[in-house]
Design an enzyme around this catalytic site. Structure first.
Site, short mmCIF file in Angstrom:
data_model
loop_
_atom_site.label_atom_id
_atom_site.label_comp_id
_atom_site.label_asym_id
_atom_site.label_seq_id
_atom_site.Cartn_x
_atom_site.Cartn_y
_atom_site.Cartn_z
N HIS A 265 0.80 -1.22 0.00
CA HIS A 265 0.00 0.00 0.00
C HIS A 265 0.83 1.27 0.00
O HIS A 265 0.37 2.31 0.45
CB HIS A 265 -0.96 -0.02 1.20
CG HIS A 265 -1.99 -1.09 1.07
ND1 HIS A 265 -2.56 -1.72 2.13
CD2 HIS A 265 -2.54 -1.66 -0.03
CE1 HIS A 265 -3.41 -2.62 1.70
NE2 HIS A 265 -3.42 -2.60 0.39
N HIS B 86 1.28 -16.90 7.89
CA HIS B 86 1.61 -15.69 7.16
C HIS B 86 2.78 -15.02 7.89
O HIS B 86 3.29 -15.56 8.88
CB HIS B 86 0.39 -14.78 7.09
CG HIS B 86 0.26 -14.07 5.76
ND1 HIS B 86 1.13 -13.09 5.37
CD2 HIS B 86 -0.64 -14.21 4.76
CE1 HIS B 86 0.78 -12.65 4.17
NE2 HIS B 86 -0.30 -13.32 3.76
N ASP C 20 -6.42 -15.82 -3.60
CA ASP C 20 -5.84 -16.70 -4.61
C ASP C 20 -5.77 -18.13 -4.05
O ASP C 20 -5.02 -18.37 -3.10
CB ASP C 20 -4.40 -16.20 -4.89
CG ASP C 20 -4.18 -15.99 -6.37
OD1 ASP C 20 -4.87 -16.63 -7.17
OD2 ASP C 20 -3.29 -15.19 -6.71
#
Lengths: 375, 375, 375, 375
Positions: free
Chosen positions: B17, B104, B339
């Protein structure tokens, strides 16, 4: 080239028939107790002739620290170490030298450099790894002081005899949790923690030895008590530098960590490692460890574990129908006895390279922690 | 850190971002034709939204060269490239942000840096790879000029649907010999050269998508026409720098080249690659290629091929029973579409990293060849 | 740290009282004739005890090549070299050890590392430079082969006795054109090409020796026959890496090249070097050489010349009113005889560091030339 | 090449007529407040057109941070910054382009790369320094947080008008102790802390401008409050990396620190800096500072100060009798107005390079301090 690392930096030298082999280790933190007795054990574990299964040459490989310590303490300056070679004369020419040995480094060294050590592959010789093991022993000592970090490697496969390395296998996870170097060495010549499989591996190696052949295998390594936060994304993720280190060891063909290639077949819902707070230790942990102790290239505090595939040694005493450098077809028959399998001897080499990677990553992260304390 | 390479050196920047993502490529040889049209195709192949199987966000990802070229020629000076981010605002807080996403990089980034981009894993974002792909496209162009070096990657496995990657499989060897980027892209969304398997892979991905799950896979890459002599033992063997490069790609779990892990189960007599002189080409070649085009860390002129395992994407929209940063158990449910499988998009990233490694190794070897000409 | 260079890379080790001092030189081009007789002469020029003016310790400093050559040819692999230390025992404590020696490295080493070699400054010892000189001798040999590149250093100032180093002084320019190592050594102990000044320098050094004092000086170095095109802007301009190399030599205080500090007082119309085509040689040359052989960070084919300022040696046997580590005022009187002036011994060290920089820059430029030939 | 530093690492890009110039700064510690307002002031101090004495082009040079921060805090990830070029078109050919400008980089760039930016020296353009200054501003902010480290540069000489920089001159030492950036900027266009000399310098520059000539000068820099222990012997001594950094700035001809070249004429008994314990501060200090704040390559806590010589700008609008690339004698007359003197604009560039060196050395030393705490 022959230098590895950023802050904990090792440079090695030496081939089979020169005066000595060794290394310079730069960036060792000062004030640490260190003498040859910290280095020799891993060199001894690395040397050939430890059993009937490995090559019978008796190399003593006694290390001598040249610099960087005084009164048994590191000074923070470069530590040079060397091991004399016993056979310092270049090897005499024989007809066999007309042939590049198949799957060895003779041909590529000749082409790359336009010259080649008489002993063959020069730096592709296993003696090159002595400098790595000596340097790794220093890193080991540092890591033990830092956080009781333990690095243990062992043989998990020889030929088609393999431990079940699935990360879903609880016994495997428990092996990773519990293995020690002493324990591994007590299991016999194969350094496999599963005694029954170890015996089968011995048989496989003996069969290959007796048929003048060789056989490959897999070494597994676990790093325990590694603090959270090591690894430098995006290019120097911890798994990337570990892969670099491991794939620089002679005869390696593959590297995988955590779930590895098996992970490619899995679903995310099974593969994801859920978090929880461990009340006893106060640590934030994961319930499973398919990640292999690294997430996003950074250690997460769980055990880091990985497997390294080693090909069968290229030097076999069978006749091989190949060609001379000049391109003439012919038959090469290596003389003498050769190591039918190298994986037990690779164990301390793998440990050394792992220690070098973790020590370097640790020092880099220390710089950041110190810096951050200022604001 | 974020710089990779010695003479052909890329430095990347950017997360999800921020204003832009991109790179600086230093050491590109001067006088080479280059403009955005050389870069854009690989970026376009990388971007999401190319099929119903990948995430539907439509990122245009138009690259702009900032420096280092004039009148369409490289100047030998650093080439900066950037791609604007469409969403430049930090992401707003939501309750989900109390949870580090399982498997993650949220937790490890937070612990390592003591701060974290609102978007989560910061540099572990897939957008980080844009700089790699842009840089790799320049390396690609250089390598094509140098020796018609071709680098082609493709999907060889999704979940448990896999091509037979055994180096003894003649069809596999023939696939490695013949695949092209154009051919691969024409096979459909999975980028698998086996059309029947590609259809099965599509089904697997659709099943995972429909059950809010994800699935892993394997990308295979082949490098053809690589000259003999690339790679810098002992630490920068070609397989070691390739492994480093590949394992630095997000979501990778394993790397193997040539015979790979299967080679660990083989005998030397089967694994050794016999030499012969190829009369037609005049080249010194090997009859088999278990070595994977590299012996002793140095390319031997045969095809270099390797496999990279990718784990299933960690972000799934199923509910996951995990814990907050504060250590409180809870349930995380990611919103939005994600995804279910990344391997087709990883294809150009793998090609880019391979090109960067080979270009760098090539330049280093050129320095030696030039030097040697003096005596 | 202790590694210098990118492709021609030297790593040094050793302090005063350890077993040996030496280096590993990585990246030496293969196939070059090399044995100890190429290395020893510069080491011998470096060693103390060569005249009544330098410290009378007689160190033999015989170098032994450990690796990287066979049958007198370089293999392209790392060349390790070592010189045994005669005095391998740590120095015994004396009351003088309570004092950090003024302007020496005792205090800063102690603070930086929290520990200090008993001999004092550890790596700040002049013995550290042995590895540099040995490595430089290899670079020298390579550069002579490459383009008859010649590197000659000499003493141009001791105390306030100085040659006129103005770039407008034609005699100075002619000295730079003509000096040789043999010529310099034949001038006497000061290694000053101006015999009359050399005699004055001897007197100054004798006066300082007799008054238990020391005196500084300047070494000038010229690099002749350097090809056009060496140096890597923007951070590794040739003058920048030369400055780095020279200012890493112990006791240096300044570096200037070409017009140097005098150039700061000049006008552009006087300072600019006009170009012309030299009919005899066919070379594109400059009529003057205020640039010092480097323009925009890249060699232009003219003589590269630079001056290095050395401070007076810090160890003097006068009494000095200073303080102990504990902060107590007191008087330090160093015992023994000490070198009243180091600049003649610095001559081969300066030559070595210059050779390392030029060899590395040359290899890097060779990589580019080779690469460029492909398009 | 275009990357500088080990842990605090900057990579720059850009030449005069490309789209933008800028840099990527990797290794910035996380959690530090940072936005464009921290960067812009030094860029503004660097830009031309600030007075009648410098070139009148009005470049705005507004920096835009691309990555690595969020909500005004550094994330620990790479920070890319760029400044748009106003003139993005390659320069049109004119007859003057047949001439390599004397003492400029046109000829050497052309020979090194075989191609050249139309604007001339490509990366030797002053616009290259924008990336350095932007990166240095981040380092500055870090160093201020760390230890109130202050870095201030100023002009100490233009042509033959010079401050008395002798380390024995108490007024000079007091200037080094007291100068501030704000103070320097308030002295007028020359940025010389001695107002009377500053006025003389203005006259000299005006005279050179009016006679279509240029003139050189000296910038002095002082680093205050630097902690003891920075610098990495033996090759990366603090003075060596400072010298590297400073001599990589365009147009530099010399670097000296502490007593510098004047120190070469001194006796040890005068030059040695005696230690004492400062009761007020509790610090261990030296009574004089001929060492320039560095002993044995390591900072000792005193002020670090050094001088950098800048040659007169090579571009002058006088006619110059030189030769074309083709070797034909002719007369070159540069058009337009050119900067007759660059030293005031070099002030922020020198500060930036000093900050980059100190920040990098500081991070490396933090890693050692953290490591040492474990034993």
């Amino acid at each position: 080239m022959s230098t590895f690392g950023t802050l904990f930096k090792v440079t090695t030298y030496g081939e089979s028939h020169c005066k000595s082999v060794g290394c310079i280790v730069d960036g060792v933190p000062p004030g640490m107790d260190l003498d040859e007795s910290d280095i020799q054990p891993q060199l001894t574990r690395r040397r050939p002739g430890q059993s009937a299964l490995t090559t019978p040459r008796n190399e003593r490989d006694a290390v001598a620290i040249q610099s960087g310590t005084e009164y048994g303490k590191t000074l923070g300056t470069p530590i040079a170490m060397l091991v004399q070679n016993k056979d310092q004369r270049p090897h005499d020419y024989s007809e066999m030298d007309d042939y590049p040995r198949p799957s060895h480094a003779d041909y590529t060294y000749q082409e790359k450099y336009g010259i080649k050590a008489s002993s063959g592959g020069g730096r592709s010789s296993a003696r090159e790894t002595i400098g790595r093991v000596a340097a790794g022993a220093i890193a080991d000592k540092y890591l033990a002081a830092v956080n009781d970090i333990e690095i243990v490697a062992f043989v998990s496969q020889v030929g088609d005899v393999s431990m079940d390395r699935s990360p879903r296998n609880e016994q495997w996870i428990s092996t990773l949790e519990g293995v020690t170097r002493e324990g591994i060495d007590s299991t016999g010549p194969m350094r496999c923690p599963d005694l029954a499989l170890g015996e089968k591996m011995v048989k496989i190696v003996e069969e290959h030895r007796d048929s003048h052949d060789s056989v490959g295998g897999v070494v597994t390594c676990v790093i325990r008590n590694c603090p959270v936060g090591l690894g430098e994304p995006c290019f120097d993720k911890l798994e990337a530098t570990l892969a670099h280190a491991m794939m620089s060891i002679p005869a390696t063909k593959g590297f995988e960590f955590g779930s590895g290639f098996a992970g490619a077949a899995m679903s995310g819902s099974k593969h994801n490692d859920m978090f929880y707070k461990d009340v006893a230790s106060g640590r934030f942990r994961t319930r499973t460890n398919y990640s292999g102790g690294v997430q996003g290239g950074i250690s997460n505090g769980e055990n880091i574990y990985f497997n390294i595939a080693f090909k069968p040694p290229a030097t076999i005493s069978q006749e091989q129908a190949t060609a001379t450098y000049a391109g003439k077809d012919g038959v090469l028959a290596a003389k003498g006895r050769h190591d039918p399998n190298v994986v037990p001897r690779a164990v301390p080499i793998v440990e050394a390279m792992a220690a070098l990677v973790i020590a370097d990553a640790h020092l880099i992260q220390e710089s950041r922690k110190g810096a951050k304390s200022f604001f």
